[in-house]
Design a protein around this motif. Structure first.
Motif, PDB file in Angstrom:
ATOM      1  N   UNK A  17     -41.083  18.862  -1.147  1.00 51.11           N
ATOM      2  CA  UNK A  17     -41.817  19.177   0.127  1.00 51.11           C
ATOM      3  C   UNK A  17     -43.390  18.968  -0.389  1.00 51.11           C
ATOM      4  N   UNK A  18     -43.543  18.012  -1.330  1.00 48.11           N
ATOM      5  CA  UNK A  18     -45.002  17.929  -1.814  1.00 48.11           C
ATOM      6  C   UNK A  18     -45.899  17.293  -0.566  1.00 48.11           C
ATOM      7  N   UNK A  19     -46.699  16.369  -1.210  1.00 45.97           N
ATOM      8  CA  UNK A  19     -47.543  15.535  -0.521  1.00 45.97           C
ATOM      9  C   UNK A  19     -46.864  14.840   0.736  1.00 45.97           C
ATOM     10  N   UNK A  20     -45.964  13.940  -0.158  1.00 48.62           N
ATOM     11  CA  UNK A  20     -45.237  12.949   0.765  1.00 48.62           C
ATOM     12  C   UNK A  20     -44.102  13.611   1.407  1.00 48.62           C
ATOM     13  N   UNK A  21     -43.147  14.497   0.716  1.00 48.22           N
ATOM     14  CA  UNK A  21     -42.080  15.211   1.405  1.00 48.22           C
ATOM     15  C   UNK A  21     -42.353  16.018   2.623  1.00 48.22           C
ATOM     16  N   UNK A  22     -43.424  16.558   2.563  1.00 45.85           N
ATOM     17  CA  UNK A  22     -43.865  17.043   4.029  1.00 45.85           C
ATOM     18  C   UNK A  22     -43.868  16.330   5.083  1.00 45.85           C
TER      19      UNK A  22
ATOM     20  N   UNK B 291     -43.621  28.837  -1.754  1.00 44.77           N
ATOM     21  CA  UNK B 291     -44.576  28.530  -0.920  1.00 44.77           C
ATOM     22  C   UNK B 291     -44.379  27.206   0.093  1.00 44.77           C
ATOM     23  N   UNK B 292     -43.789  26.395  -0.602  1.00 44.38           N
ATOM     24  CA  UNK B 292     -43.316  25.324   0.146  1.00 44.38           C
ATOM     25  C   UNK B 292     -42.177  25.582   1.337  1.00 44.38           C
ATOM     26  N   UNK B 293     -41.306  26.397   0.818  1.00 45.90           N
ATOM     27  CA  UNK B 293     -40.346  26.736   1.583  1.00 45.90           C
ATOM     28  C   UNK B 293     -40.836  27.316   2.710  1.00 45.90           C
ATOM     29  N   UNK B 294     -41.825  28.305   2.446  1.00 48.57           N
ATOM     30  CA  UNK B 294     -42.542  29.020   3.466  1.00 48.57           C
ATOM     31  C   UNK B 294     -43.073  28.226   4.749  1.00 48.57           C
ATOM     32  N   UNK B 295     -43.794  27.214   4.123  1.00 52.13           N
ATOM     33  CA  UNK B 295     -44.350  26.162   5.024  1.00 52.13           C
ATOM     34  C   UNK B 295     -43.576  25.523   5.788  1.00 52.13           C
ATOM     35  N   UNK B 296     -42.402  24.907   5.239  1.00 47.18           N
ATOM     36  CA  UNK B 296     -41.439  24.255   5.993  1.00 47.18           C
ATOM     37  C   UNK B 296     -41.033  24.877   7.072  1.00 47.18           C
ATOM     38  N   UNK B 297     -40.549  26.124   6.597  1.00 48.66           N
ATOM     39  CA  UNK B 297     -40.214  27.097   8.053  1.00 48.66           C
ATOM     40  C   UNK B 297     -41.211  27.391   8.753  1.00 48.66           C
ATOM     41  N   UNK B 298     -42.195  27.524   8.530  1.00 48.69           N
ATOM     42  CA  UNK B 298     -43.572  27.681   9.592  1.00 48.69           C
ATOM     43  C   UNK B 298     -43.452  26.403  10.492  1.00 48.69           C
ATOM     44  N   UNK B 299     -43.200  25.388   9.916  1.00 47.87           N
ATOM     45  CA  UNK B 299     -43.341  24.009  10.677  1.00 47.87           C
ATOM     46  C   UNK B 299     -42.133  23.801  11.426  1.00 47.87           C
TER      47      UNK B 299
ATOM     48  N   UNK C 281     -37.756  14.915  11.423  1.00 44.81           N
ATOM     49  CA  UNK C 281     -37.456  16.326  12.338  1.00 44.81           C
ATOM     50  C   UNK C 281     -38.070  16.093  13.617  1.00 44.81           C
ATOM     51  N   UNK C 282     -39.190  15.355  13.640  1.00 43.52           N
ATOM     52  CA  UNK C 282     -39.296  15.217  15.159  1.00 43.52           C
ATOM     53  C   UNK C 282     -38.854  14.258  16.117  1.00 43.52           C
ATOM     54  N   UNK C 283     -37.919  13.401  15.252  1.00 47.99           N
ATOM     55  CA  UNK C 283     -37.444  12.262  16.099  1.00 47.99           C
ATOM     56  C   UNK C 283     -35.958  13.008  16.434  1.00 47.99           C
ATOM     57  N   UNK C 284     -35.833  14.159  16.022  1.00 47.37           N
ATOM     58  CA  UNK C 284     -34.456  14.957  16.397  1.00 47.37           C
ATOM     59  C   UNK C 284     -33.240  14.890  15.305  1.00 47.37           C
ATOM     60  N   UNK C 285     -33.909  14.513  14.146  1.00 51.83           N
ATOM     61  CA  UNK C 285     -32.741  14.763  12.934  1.00 51.83           C
ATOM     62  C   UNK C 285     -32.586  16.306  12.703  1.00 51.83           C
ATOM     63  N   UNK C 286     -31.137  16.533  12.300  1.00 51.03           N
ATOM     64  CA  UNK C 286     -31.111  17.874  11.620  1.00 51.03           C
ATOM     65  C   UNK C 286     -31.557  17.950  10.345  1.00 51.03           C
ATOM     66  N   UNK C 287     -32.787  17.915   9.911  1.00 46.74           N
ATOM     67  CA  UNK C 287     -33.370  17.831   8.734  1.00 46.74           C
ATOM     68  C   UNK C 287     -33.368  19.066   7.958  1.00 46.74           C
ATOM     69  N   UNK C 288     -32.891  19.068   6.696  1.00 47.35           N
ATOM     70  CA  UNK C 288     -32.907  20.311   6.096  1.00 47.35           C
ATOM     71  C   UNK C 288     -33.765  19.942   4.391  1.00 47.35           C
ATOM     72  N   UNK C 289     -34.750  20.937   4.210  1.00 53.77           N
ATOM     73  CA  UNK C 289     -35.650  20.738   3.136  1.00 53.77           C
ATOM     74  C   UNK C 289     -35.174  21.353   2.149  1.00 53.77           C
ATOM     75  N   UNK C 290     -35.180  20.818   0.771  1.00 50.08           N
ATOM     76  CA  UNK C 290     -34.981  21.388  -0.174  1.00 50.08           C
ATOM     77  C   UNK C 290     -36.117  21.494  -1.362  1.00 50.08           C
ATOM     78  N   UNK C 291     -36.724  22.561  -1.579  1.00 49.33           N
ATOM     79  CA  UNK C 291     -37.694  22.622  -2.697  1.00 49.33           C
ATOM     80  C   UNK C 291     -37.461  23.912  -3.646  1.00 49.33           C
ATOM     81  N   UNK C 292     -38.112  23.942  -4.674  1.00 41.10           N
ATOM     82  CA  UNK C 292     -38.053  24.963  -5.700  1.00 41.10           C
ATOM     83  C   UNK C 292     -39.396  25.968  -5.590  1.00 41.10           C
TER      84      UNK C 292
END
Ligand SMILES: NC(=O)c1ccc[n+]([C@@H]2O[C@H](COP(=O)([O-])OP(=O)(O)OC[C@H]3O[C@@H](n4cnc5c(N)ncnc54)[C@H](OP(=O)(O)O)[C@@H]3O)[C@@H](O)[C@H]2O)c1
Ligand SMILES: NC(=O)c1ccc[n+]([C@@H]2O[C@H](COP(=O)([O-])OP(=O)(O)OC[C@H]3O[C@@H](n4cnc5c(N)ncnc54)[C@H](OP(=O)(O)O)[C@@H]3O)[C@@H](O)[C@H]2O)c1
Ligand SMILES: NC(=O)c1ccc[n+]([C@@H]2O[C@H](COP(=O)([O-])OP(=O)(O)OC[C@H]3O[C@@H](n4cnc5c(N)ncnc54)[C@H](OP(=O)(O)O)[C@@H]3O)[C@@H](O)[C@H]2O)c1
Ligand SMILES: NC(=O)c1ccc[n+]([C@@H]2O[C@H](COP(=O)([O-])OP(=O)(O)OC[C@H]3O[C@@H](n4cnc5c(N)ncnc54)[C@H](OP(=O)(O)O)[C@@H]3O)[C@@H](O)[C@H]2O)c1
Lengths: 298, 298, 298, 298
Positions: free
Chosen positions: A163-168, A189-197, A175-186
């Motif tokens: 979930x770096x610059x490109x992963x994000x 703070x990237x995890x927090x950002x993903x959830x906030x989004x 996700x906006x296209x309706x996929x059940x997108x699940x993000x994996x990052x170590x």
């Protein structure tokens, strides 16, 4: 606007054409080296037949391709029928503060720069350029995913690694296209950002469980994150698109054995949207030329 | 669950395979006619070599392809090496309440139904099916748009004509990807819905102005909405994707003359996501078989 | 532009002020009746002290409040210290084709119209107006939900009942904020649209199960959909916001007994965004005046 | 799970109750000091009447409020009728590795920590916590914006200053609701990210032009970014919500003079969603207790 700059573009692909046109439009003088097969004629863009047509001593910038210099100082040149080799002697003729610009750095490039002692700018390693570039990268990933699967992205189980610059940007796109997108990052703070989004996340250590229901997995982490003992948990007929820089993060050989379609996908921006990719570079090059101007005057 | 149904699938493409597998998974018996080139062997799916292998008198449903019947009662059959012609005599052998299902109606189909007097169901003309189908249609449109342009959809100027069942999904798809999507519709309530969804709209009478800055135009209105006097306002090198049912809504000949890449794009769901498209049909077929069952028992 | 229209606004709230200003801005003449407590002075808007100040015989339109006529022909008038009663005699003085506009119809209004025989327009019952109005309605629902809960909407379990004109906008609003929004509707095509928009749906018959994990439930169905035997499954301390027109669709008495905060929330657009709500009405009123003009001239 | 921890919560508000309940649910022992007005009785949570009820020498962690220590070592305590003062002597009795946790640091807190030499953790200064917290902050901002304006957020002209951890979430929140959100930041990479997310951006130096059409401006930059010579360009009746930590980034006095409603809005998460805000803290506290445990054992 400031004074016009003189720039030579050495090799490259459709993106360089876009850059040439943009620089021209802003009042700069542009020379192309290694474009003998490019057949358009644009007033203000000089196609150099050989290096002697380039006014080296008056240049403000030399632009190398996104891929930089390859072995033996070879330069990628899509629009050339001949091999294009960068000569150190050319660069030595340029003014001391002539900017050498390249997409990424390579060992060959570092060696040349060490000798010629000109300022080197690695465009793609700038944070802002990497983020802008993530947009065509994400669209290219999407294009490949649609081509390689028989399902819609909508409601697909899509696992995104990194979930770096490109992963994000990739995660957001699916996700906006309706996929059940699940993000994996170590990174917490990237995890927090993903959830906030509004994205779902998972703990990286649960990867082998998460992939069991994956239709699609996209990797943007430049490290071996999909080795055999993870791949074994993927459903047969699932698809992996690995965009991390070669050699990617997947054990491709094992994937093949297991019947998983795993694809290493480099160079997406230039492939899917060369015009946009060119414009991204043109914009930052312009800006750098402007700043260089100001410094010289000061 | 209810009693198993007996269904014959006559012709079709990858979607029909998905339907066969779904129906089988729910406990139905499935016969395939016109699938001689389909090489997988699935227990419970009987590949009929000829019509005599089909238990016509015991059938609950006959499934024709999405395209229905063509001239001379020809049936599209991607997995067959031979021409496949529907015989009225086959249908006459089925029980009175055997459901005949087709994607769309055609004149030929109406004629046959008039003779055999069995209930006809046009799956794609149901509102819910058309809406579900709009998802793969929109993704197919997106795929083509990415292939035919050199720019990203993000920040592209995209004009969308029509905001019906399919147009609405297409507009949403491009908009969430960051396109400057502008929607044209003649219906005030469709316009209101587009705006409530955060999309920009324009008055249809302003079309010739709006297209002047279009990178991309997608038409979903089944009427001549892009004639010569509108096309003349498009930028050269812009792209039109016309998904309205043939002949579409574009003057393709004139577009070509003017250097606009205009493409008629039928059959998107089956092309881009046959599995999803098949599942959409399978779901409604199952439901219809269930309802038919209940009625027969009552 | 056309000729200026003469319009009288009888009673109402902050929305009517917005309407008055919009109509004035478009060159119309506006009279206000029942606004004695409104203290601004705007050139071109005439505050009538009594009905005799209104040029009834020259009017193009009479605007009643969103709530129409109440019992004994009472008219809601927020900016008036006195009771405001509509007199049939006033309307009889207007030209035959003078438009009578109201938000909704009421029995009293129908009776008056039956007597005076003037064309009646129920603004809120138009599809486009109902859809535009769904935007402030959804924001008002959101405002209440944030005020009544101690959690974020993001990641809240929110059940939305009804996916009509207003339900669709509400569901979208909560979903984009990251709520786990689940939509219940009895219409297959509404269900399909919800899914195409990326929302989760459930079968209405599963409502009693779905509400068991609800933090929040929003009802937009004008029918008793939340009776005792459904409410019993809600967690204590969950919140219900019922926006269906009074009496709503909830057994409020039982909800209270069970410790569920259930709130009937009428009149949201006027409460949360009177300016926007007024502009929505002003736009359609203008348009109707324009059309009426054209007809009269023809 | 590991061994239970002993934690004392000293002062705070509704968030601390949520934290207490979460820690209890995970098997920890919880003591409350400064909660004499909190009237619920929860088995496992001990309400200390005075400091002598707290087993200081056995504690694993001491939790101070989000606001840390105030002047004279005062501790905010919403549920206490008496003033609550932290005594250094209490902390000196705790084990050497007892964690002192606070939301933010303050000078008073630094002084105490310097004396008692216990590890200090500033929860809100962690990147992940700041990002999670940005969610209730953004919803709180939205709530205030809806309360303070008479228009819908949808189609409102909203200017957002700052695109850090909180600004990014705020911008996304307004944008998904359909606002015309424009983001101003001085960082090129934040600008790139905003654009990749589909947001419009502007150059900070154009701020005085951009605000001329603003209905709403939200500031998250902790520096004077809205001084008199910018405020002068705002429309009268526009609204500013300044969430930057006090004193904010607005010249509030001048704003008032000019008829702009400018509001400093601290403490949003605790105000709008205390339960969620408490859970965010509880999660990270749990995690830190777990890690501390592991270290002690090692
Ligand atoms: N195919 C294409 O066309 C294309 C286009 C764009 C980018 N790329 C490539 O895609 C990759 C990602 O690019 P980017 O711009 O997103 O880079 P980035 O911003 O650095 O993101 C990479 C992420 O992966 C993480 N990571 C690195 N090593 C890891 C490991 N061993 N385990 C777990 N996480 C790890 C990084 O964390 P740290 O920051 O802690 O390292 C970072 O969060 C690069 O290889 C880049 O060259 C390819
Ligand atoms: N290429 C593919 O793979 C694919 C996939 C799906 C659909 N399609 C085709 O796409 C088209 C749209 O499908 P749909 O499901 O969205 O249908 P739809 O819901 O009926 O939408 C069509 C819209 O166009 C409007 N319209 C029709 N004639 C018009 C005219 N002369 N001027 C302006 N507006 C007009 C309709 O309004 P009214 O309702 O008032 O007529 C309606 O709003 C159809 O031709 C369908 O066969 C193709
Ligand atoms: N509080 C406010 O400020 C506010 C604002 C806007 C609207 N409203 C009210 O909210 C309600 C919905 O408005 P709307 O514009 O969304 O109306 P709508 O478009 O008609 O939507 C209502 C939906 O509920 C369905 N429905 C009706 N009766 C049902 C039943 N017994 N069981 C299941 N579904 C049923 C309708 O289906 P059918 O079409 O088949 O009937 C329709 O799908 C109305 O009562 C309206 O007055 C209140
Ligand atoms: N009211 C509430 O309830 C609430 C809730 C959360 C946060 N906050 C407050 O909101 C503010 C932002 O929080 P955050 O978590 O988003 O912090 P952040 O991630 O540090 O973001 C602040 C942004 O403002 C930039 N900035 C700082 N000084 C600047 C200047 N002089 N000119 C232009 N840009 C400048 C920062 O850039 P650099 O990184 O280069 O400094 C950064 O990009 C803080 O004051 C925080 O305390 C309040």
């Amino acid at each position: 606007m400031g004074k016009a700059n003189k720039v030579v573009i050495i090799g490259g692909d459709a993106r360089q054409i876009e850059i040439a046109e943009s620089l021209l439009a802003e009042g700069n003088e542009v020379f192309l080296l290694g474009f003998d097969q490019w057949m358009r004629n644009v007033a203000g863009i000089s196609k150099a037949v050989s290096d002697t047509d380039v006014p080296w001593s008056e240049l403000d910038a030399v632009l190398l391709p996104v891929s930089g210099l390859k072995s033996d100082n070879k330069v990628e040149a899509c629009f050339s029928s001949k091999e294009l080799i960068l000569q150190e002697s050319w660069l030595k003729k340029t003014p001391q503060n002539c900017l050498i610009m390249s997409g990424i750095h390579t060992n060959e490039l570092e060696t040349v720069i060490h000798t010629v002692k000109r300022p080197l700018i690695k465009l793609l390693e700038r944070d802002d350029v990497a983020i802008y570039n993530s947009i065509p990268s994400a669209e290219g990933t999407l294009l490949m995913a649609m081509q390689e699967t028989e399902i819609t992205m909508h409601k697909s189980n899509t696992v995104i690694l990194g979930f770096g610059r490109t992963g994000q940007t990739i995660a957001r796109t699916f996700s906006v296209l309706g996929a059940y997108a699940k993000v994996g990052t170590i990174h917490p703070s990237e995890k927090a950002r993903a959830e906030a989004m509004g994205l779902e996340t998972f703990e990286f250590e649960d990867l082998s469980t998460v992939v069991q229901s994956a239709d699609l997995c996209i990797n943007s982490i430049p490290a071996m994150v999909l080795p055999e003992d993870i791949l074994i948990h993927f459903p047969v007929r699932s698809v992996i698109i690995d965009i991390a820089s070669p050699p990617g993060g997947t054990d491709f050989e094992y994937a093949k054995k297991r019947g998983i379609k795993a694809i290493l996908a480099p160079g997406l921006p230039g492939a899917v949207a060369p015009k946009t990719a060119g414009r991204i570079l043109a914009k930052v090059i312009s800006q750098l030329l402007g700043e260089n101007q100001v410094e010289k005057e000061a």
